[in-house]
Design a protein around this motif. Sequence first.
Motif, mmCIF file in Angstrom:
data_model
loop_
_atom_site.group_PDB
_atom_site.id
_atom_site.type_symbol
_atom_site.label_atom_id
_atom_site.label_comp_id
_atom_site.label_asym_id
_atom_site.label_seq_id
_atom_site.Cartn_x
_atom_site.Cartn_y
_atom_site.Cartn_z
ATOM 1 N N GLY B 512 9.208 45.300 1.898
ATOM 2 C CA GLY B 512 10.548 45.320 1.318
ATOM 3 C C GLY B 512 11.597 44.980 2.350
ATOM 4 O O GLY B 512 12.552 44.240 2.087
ATOM 5 N N PHE B 513 11.392 45.492 3.557
ATOM 6 C CA PHE B 513 12.373 45.202 4.582
ATOM 7 C C PHE B 513 12.276 43.754 5.054
ATOM 8 O O PHE B 513 13.278 43.158 5.447
ATOM 9 C CB PHE B 513 12.235 46.177 5.753
ATOM 10 N N TYR B 514 11.057 43.182 4.980
ATOM 11 C CA TYR B 514 10.922 41.756 5.292
ATOM 12 C C TYR B 514 11.746 40.917 4.326
ATOM 13 O O TYR B 514 12.267 39.858 4.691
ATOM 14 C CB TYR B 514 9.444 41.337 5.219
ATOM 15 N N SER B 515 11.846 41.390 3.096
ATOM 16 C CA SER B 515 12.704 40.725 2.116
ATOM 17 C C SER B 515 14.145 40.670 2.590
ATOM 18 O O SER B 515 14.811 39.651 2.460
ATOM 19 C CB SER B 515 12.676 41.501 0.802
ATOM 20 N N VAL B 516 14.601 41.817 3.122
ATOM 21 C CA VAL B 516 15.983 41.867 3.618
ATOM 22 C C VAL B 516 16.162 40.855 4.746
ATOM 23 O O VAL B 516 17.137 40.097 4.781
ATOM 24 C CB VAL B 516 16.338 43.293 4.086
ATOM 25 N N ILE B 517 15.199 40.827 5.654
ATOM 26 C CA ILE B 517 15.293 39.885 6.777
ATOM 27 C C ILE B 517 15.274 38.452 6.253
ATOM 28 O O ILE B 517 16.051 37.596 6.696
ATOM 29 C CB ILE B 517 14.109 40.063 7.744
ATOM 30 N N GLY B 518 14.367 38.197 5.295
ATOM 31 C CA GLY B 518 14.297 36.851 4.736
ATOM 32 C C GLY B 518 15.616 36.449 4.114
ATOM 33 O O GLY B 518 16.100 35.322 4.314
ATOM 34 N N ALA B 519 16.227 37.377 3.373
ATOM 35 C CA ALA B 519 17.512 37.081 2.746
ATOM 36 C C ALA B 519 18.573 36.811 3.807
ATOM 37 O O ALA B 519 19.361 35.862 3.691
ATOM 38 C CB ALA B 519 17.931 38.245 1.857
ATOM 39 N N SER B 520 18.583 37.634 4.879
ATOM 40 C CA SER B 520 19.563 37.423 5.947
ATOM 41 C C SER B 520 19.387 36.049 6.554
ATOM 42 O O SER B 520 20.359 35.325 6.793
ATOM 43 C CB SER B 520 19.398 38.453 7.061
ATOM 44 N N ALA B 521 18.117 35.691 6.824
ATOM 45 C CA ALA B 521 17.854 34.422 7.490
ATOM 46 C C ALA B 521 18.280 33.256 6.605
ATOM 47 O O ALA B 521 18.918 32.304 7.072
ATOM 48 C CB ALA B 521 16.372 34.314 7.820
ATOM 49 N N MET B 522 17.976 33.354 5.329
ATOM 50 C CA MET B 522 18.342 32.274 4.416
ATOM 51 C C MET B 522 19.864 32.155 4.331
ATOM 52 O O MET B 522 20.417 31.051 4.362
ATOM 53 C CB MET B 522 17.741 32.599 3.044
ATOM 54 N N LEU B 523 20.543 33.290 4.238
ATOM 55 C CA LEU B 523 22.004 33.263 4.202
ATOM 56 C C LEU B 523 22.549 32.648 5.478
ATOM 57 O O LEU B 523 23.502 31.864 5.458
ATOM 58 C CB LEU B 523 22.558 34.678 4.040
ATOM 59 N N GLY B 524 21.938 33.043 6.603
ATOM 60 C CA GLY B 524 22.378 32.482 7.879
ATOM 61 C C GLY B 524 22.217 30.973 7.895
ATOM 62 O O GLY B 524 23.087 30.252 8.387
ATOM 63 N N GLY B 525 21.096 30.492 7.334
ATOM 64 C CA GLY B 525 20.865 29.059 7.330
ATOM 65 C C GLY B 525 21.821 28.305 6.429
ATOM 66 O O GLY B 525 22.221 27.187 6.736
ATOM 67 N N VAL B 526 22.216 28.925 5.317
ATOM 68 C CA VAL B 526 23.062 28.209 4.367
ATOM 69 C C VAL B 526 24.530 28.306 4.730
ATOM 70 O O VAL B 526 25.260 27.325 4.669
ATOM 71 C CB VAL B 526 22.821 28.733 2.930
ATOM 72 N N THR B 527 24.981 29.514 5.122
ATOM 73 C CA THR B 527 26.420 29.677 5.351
ATOM 74 C C THR B 527 26.817 29.566 6.811
ATOM 75 O O THR B 527 27.983 29.367 7.106
ATOM 76 C CB THR B 527 26.897 31.041 4.849
ATOM 77 N N ARG B 528 25.852 29.759 7.717
ATOM 78 C CA ARG B 528 26.103 29.758 9.165
ATOM 79 C C ARG B 528 27.115 30.822 9.583
ATOM 80 O O ARG B 528 27.810 30.664 10.572
ATOM 81 C CB ARG B 528 26.586 28.375 9.651
ATOM 82 N N MET B 529 27.238 31.869 8.811
ATOM 83 C CA MET B 529 28.061 32.983 9.244
ATOM 84 C C MET B 529 27.195 33.901 10.104
ATOM 85 O O MET B 529 25.969 33.846 10.038
ATOM 86 C CB MET B 529 28.600 33.753 8.050
ATOM 87 N N THR B 530 27.810 34.763 10.888
ATOM 88 C CA THR B 530 27.009 35.672 11.699
ATOM 89 C C THR B 530 27.419 37.116 11.454
ATOM 90 O O THR B 530 26.760 37.832 10.702
ATOM 91 C CB THR B 530 27.144 35.342 13.201
ATOM 92 N N VAL B 531 28.524 37.522 12.059
ATOM 93 C CA VAL B 531 28.877 38.932 12.020
ATOM 94 C C VAL B 531 29.039 39.431 10.595
ATOM 95 O O VAL B 531 28.533 40.488 10.236
ATOM 96 C CB VAL B 531 30.168 39.189 12.816
ATOM 97 N N SER B 532 29.734 38.659 9.753
ATOM 98 C CA SER B 532 30.002 39.186 8.416
ATOM 99 C C SER B 532 28.715 39.351 7.622
ATOM 100 O O SER B 532 28.582 40.311 6.874
ATOM 101 C CB SER B 532 30.996 38.298 7.670
ATOM 102 N N LEU B 533 27.771 38.427 7.790
ATOM 103 C CA LEU B 533 26.489 38.591 7.109
ATOM 104 C C LEU B 533 25.816 39.877 7.531
ATOM 105 O O LEU B 533 25.326 40.652 6.703
ATOM 106 C CB LEU B 533 25.552 37.432 7.450
ATOM 107 N N VAL B 534 25.765 40.084 8.847
ATOM 108 C CA VAL B 534 25.077 41.276 9.345
ATOM 109 C C VAL B 534 25.780 42.533 8.849
ATOM 110 O O VAL B 534 25.119 43.501 8.452
ATOM 111 C CB VAL B 534 24.981 41.255 10.882
ATOM 112 N N VAL B 535 27.109 42.512 8.846
ATOM 113 C CA VAL B 535 27.842 43.701 8.391
ATOM 114 C C VAL B 535 27.559 43.956 6.912
ATOM 115 O O VAL B 535 27.305 45.079 6.506
ATOM 116 C CB VAL B 535 29.351 43.533 8.640
ATOM 117 N N ILE B 536 27.589 42.895 6.110
ATOM 118 C CA ILE B 536 27.326 43.069 4.678
ATOM 119 C C ILE B 536 25.914 43.628 4.480
ATOM 120 O O ILE B 536 25.711 44.586 3.726
ATOM 121 C CB ILE B 536 27.505 41.731 3.936
#
Lengths: 750, 750
Positions: B512-536
């Motif tokens: 389940g937590f790998y899912s969270v990481i996968g989602a973070s990574a995909m978001l990072g790849g699409v939006t190229r945001m950093t801090v705000s993604l991690v905070v969210i």
Amino acid sequence: MSGHHPQESWESWNSRDSTTIREEETFELGEDGDLQGNPPKKSAMKYKDGSSIDWLHEEALERERDYVKKSQKSIRSLLSIWADSARVWLVVVATGIGIGVAGAWLDVLVKWLGDLREGRCQAGFFYNQVSCCSGLDPGEFCTDWQSWSEYFSVRSIFAQSLLQSSIYVTLAVLFSGSAAFLVNIYAPYAFHTGIPEIKAILGGYVFDAFLTPWTLLIKALGLALAVASGLSLGKEGPLVHVACCMAYMLSRFFNQFKHSEAQKRKLLAAAAAAGVSVAFGSPLGGVIFCLEELDTFALESDVMWRGFVASAIAAVSLQYIDPFGTSKLVLFQVTSGGDTWRAFELIPWLTLGVIGGVLGSLLIKLNVEIALYRKNSVLNQYPILEVATVSAITAAIAYLVVFTRVQSSELVANLFQECDPARGDYHGLCNPTAMWENVFLLLISAAIKLVLTAWTFGMMVPAGIFLPTIAIGACIGRAVGMLTQSIQTAYPKAWLFLSCPPDPTIRCVSPGFYSVIGASAMLGGVTRMTVSLVVILFELTGALSHVLPIMVGVMSAKWVGDALGEDGIYNVWIAMRQYPFIPPVDYNDRGRTAADAMRPFGTLVKIQEGHSTLKDIENLTNKYDFHGFPVVRGRDLIGYATRNKLLSFLGLHLSADTSIKKCRFSSPKQQLPSVENNIDLTACLENSILHLRKEVPQAVVVRMFQKMNLHQILFTHRGQLDGMLTKADVVSLLAAHFPHTGALSAENER
Amino acid sequence: MSGHHPQESWESWNSRDSTTIREEETFELGEDGDLQGNPPKKSAMKYKDGSSIDWLHEEALERERDYVKKSQKSIRSLLSIWADSARVWLVVVATGIGIGVAGAWLDVLVKWLGDLREGRCQAGFFYNQVSCCSGLDPGEFCTDWQSWSEYFSVRSIFAQSLLQSSIYVTLAVLFSGSAAFLVNIYAPYAFHTGIPEIKAILGGYVFDAFLTPWTLLIKALGLALAVASGLSLGKEGPLVHVACCMAYMLSRFFNQFKHSEAQKRKLLAAAAAAGVSVAFGSPLGGVIFCLEELDTFALESDVMWRGFVASAIAAVSLQYIDPFGTSKLVLFQVTSGGDTWRAFELIPWLTLGVIGGVLGSLLIKLNVEIALYRKNSVLNQYPILEVATVSAITAAIAYLVVFTRVQSSELVANLFQECDPARGDYHGLCNPTAMWENVFLLLISAAIKLVLTAWTFGMMVPAGIFLPTIAIGACIGRAVGMLTQSIQTAYPKAWLFLSCPPDPTIRCVSPGFYSVIGASAMLGGVTRMTVSLVVILFELTGALSHVLPIMVGVMSAKWVGDALGEDGIYNVWIAMRQYPFIPPVDYNDRGRTAADAMRPFGTLVKIQEGHSTLKDIENLTNKYDFHGFPVVRGRDLIGYATRNKLLSFLGLHLSADTSIKKCRFSSPKQQLPSVENNIDLTACLENSILHLRKEVPQAVVVRMFQKMNLHQILFTHRGQLDGMLTKADVVSLLAAHFPHTGALSAENER
């Protein structure tokens, strides 16, 4: 520029510290050459302590380095780019871990020293009370921990309390005295909170002596001693300083940071975030603090990311070490998260906001007055004695008033808790029959702490203002909360309290949460921060619904405080010590233009093209310590030459005929009397020079300095130079409203 | 400036929208006069939609207003200052509450519409499945909720599934078709996410048609329909747009915002923070998002505070309404908070980061290609049909693959959960015997969603990219997590897994937590945001120890993504639609100077002092739609006159002799041929004009535009004008690397 001579003050900044500070800077890792043995770049500017860096120049240099590296398409240059980036992350991560570990051990040390004032552990001298008594079953009595009177087998109650109190006071004096001694002898810059200096350094002030490993060591050690002595101070601000020292020390191992003042500052910003993160156990609070109070992420976008990484790693390290075995990150866990609040509570909360604003202003004013008195009286001569005396007074009073006897952090933690029969009573706070006594004692404690804090903050020991401020606010908040609660329970049917649950056994007013609001309001009054305070306190309480009351408290305190006195305590100290820091405030120019602030053409020290000789320029650079000189031809502006570039040019070209050859700056040759008799100094001109019209509103000029980190702006009209404005001028413009500007500057200390 | 003519593109921005957009702007509250009946200030600049505001000018105006108010020491002016401030807060608070309520009702509407696709509630048509079946004892079977086959009493299993699936697909087409119809007919600007436009508007782009109440209504309604139709889109970005529309609508009730473009933008920034806060249930994430992605708080320090207040109030409102009765703020509660992680897990996490970066880049490229294809093919003519077709395909596929049948938000919520026998199985995910089938299905789902998302994002419906991206990443992450888990359970003694607990019943890897990481990574790849993604995502998971893995995922995805393609999807769309937005990036000028980018003197449209007549100037303003014109005398720069000021001057002075009188701009009179025959236009000159030397590096120029929100910079040398650079030039400079710049701009649509 009413009377104040801008370039002169500039000069004094430049000159003063070269004697007073340079001696401290003993930490130099090797020579200035590159690791690969290349000579240092000619264009790298050397700054003296006390000067301000030229951001545009520094950034241009960095771009140049980057460009050179990226344009070489070799594997070596690629590796070097990677290595540069890896080194940055190495320092960021190491600083995060380092400050997390340091923060944890500081907690342990303080706890042990603090407990030592009351007794000792039989099982081992080095255990504090909690770890000495750990591993017991509930209900079992801890026999390993002995109070001093038990240890010395004193029986008479009178003798017992006499012994206990005298050991308590003596150790307090001993701890604080050694802290002051260490600071005074080994690292004078380790005194105070350090945040004003960090703000100035991040803004471009050059003050390397402030960040030496020696300062790091003394500040950390002295901080532990000072906190353990029970003086009215906190560890939060100094931890930021310690984190910055750490980052600086680590950065000195790599040449890439040595040559770049801008890169160094970006590292320091990340370190500061990590420091706040550890101080409050609030990683997001650290990032927002840097953003709001230190105004650092204006530097570049990736600085925020680095700060966030450092601050998260620091918090995780702290949690991993878990100094108190609670596996909680925050010092003051708040348990009232689930409670809801009622509309009528806005009245006491707004009251707390107003009180916070008023007392915050009072604390700042008192602190300034005491600092001035200390400076101008005989106290100046005996800093250690002063610390010892104040510490003795603090300890003596603390021993008398129950709420001040425990350490501030413990007091705050207890005040933030709601009364819960299952978890016991803190200092008798929850005894409903003693309500008035408690309110009285809380208010007395707040008053005592206010005066002691105003005195302590500025003495020759490391001292943060956050924790004492929180403690004062928490006392007042709890008192107001208890009063509100007693009114509500006395008149449960009043229309104001109709929203309370009808069942009198259900608590309607939560005095513990009033403490949190009181602390927020007091912090708002003293520091005038907004978002970062709320975030830090939000991370403490964790309950989203309580963010709104905290906001109300902080905001009303800030409004009241701003109405009573303009600035937060850090900015007041920056002004008193006259650091070249431009606060990120809106400047109200009242309709004045740059023409009213600039140094007019006539008063500027200029280089006259076609007239000045190399000899003249040499004299100029010897006589004036300015950052640079405008180059003119008549009144026509030719450019701006920095002192550094002129000096390096002089170093290469000083020969016999320096007093004959006239200087030329890329003028068409025919304009000069004889081509042979002039020398081309075009290379000394700066490219990135801003011109404005002198009719520009001052607010625009200030905004430019704030946003662009400029060093100077030239004012021209149709190509003719009208005047100049330097960072120093803008700083004094912004600090003009503060009555004691420069009262504590190093300049005045001589 | 390779071929692209900057001032021309500028002109086209100015002109194009005056015809295409103005028609939309039907919302005008009263006339332009003051509420007190005063005539509008002469100096207030009017901007057309499609132009960029002049920040320096706007801020100067605001300061002037402030100054006038504060200098009148009457009670009336004091009250007016208070009222101004009160109105700002009124709008901020009302927007916060409004978007909180809107977000909550949107959730309810979506849930009801979504459930309607599967069945109906007997107790009342307007109940969704959850509220229809609420109030039952555990174990009791819900009889009130009927699937459509039950409702129509269909018995045959084949007929049942045929009926169910056809109603499912039909309703999906109906919903999405109506959304597209509404958007297409009533509010074309309500399509897409809205974030690129908001970014441009906050940066100074004038686009009032984008923020009308009509757009607000259609966007909110269309969003609910589009989400309920099961299209691969999210509500996050559009909610930011809705929040901004709300703030704009509320601000139109007060004249103080009508006259000030700067004040309006500060309100919009706060509203955007509130929108993010509601979209993710993450109040701090909202603030940081605005800071990082929208780069808004560079505007002024108090904007951050307003954003924070709005975002907290919005989150509290949402929590108070509690649309799902869970009293949880976040959509995807993560329960694995207490678990620790092991070092070997960094390998799969880094893999996820790389996958996220690659797929993110792929998604962006695919999306761009589809957008270009849509634009240039016959699809362009049938937007509603396109939406209906894609929606039918989506629904048909979704009905076949189990993981795509549920709504994305539900899928993500389930993927984020750990398998726990006590809480049942989600879609058979936790069946250990079906591991390979599940992994296969998850990867298939991710691939389907990737293609569908790339197509959907850009169609004629409101559509956010966040949720689908999270869903894709969560599928992949879960698959990788399950693979890792199966390897670990198969080889528990391998040295890699030695850190796992020896007891095989204790879970070592948490998919389940790998899912969270996968989602973070995909978001990072699409939006190229950093801090705000991690905070969210930090606010979603709540566990501090999991911040580091999330950071690793986001950062590695960003690095890989940046290496494959330069920009995040929002910036790509900004470039494609050619909005005048200057992204806050570091610009690498490769050693080039401003001289290479500026429009040189010869190509500039200038006003010649002493030569140009009023008639000439009138012709100039008619012919060119530029923001302003440099005024010169020969090559000597006199100043810069804005078109607006010239027009208002012309309006006052156009008389018979306009073609005779020469223009004078505060030159000494003797320089002009005859004193009688000239007219003084000094009042038309701007004060806040920046001059630089053309040798300045481009990076410095870009930094100035970024930090100071400039409109133009003039380049001079010894008083002579060398050239000029406008915001439009800088925008095209920064977008030059992107191949499809302007491909979707309104200009090209004609």
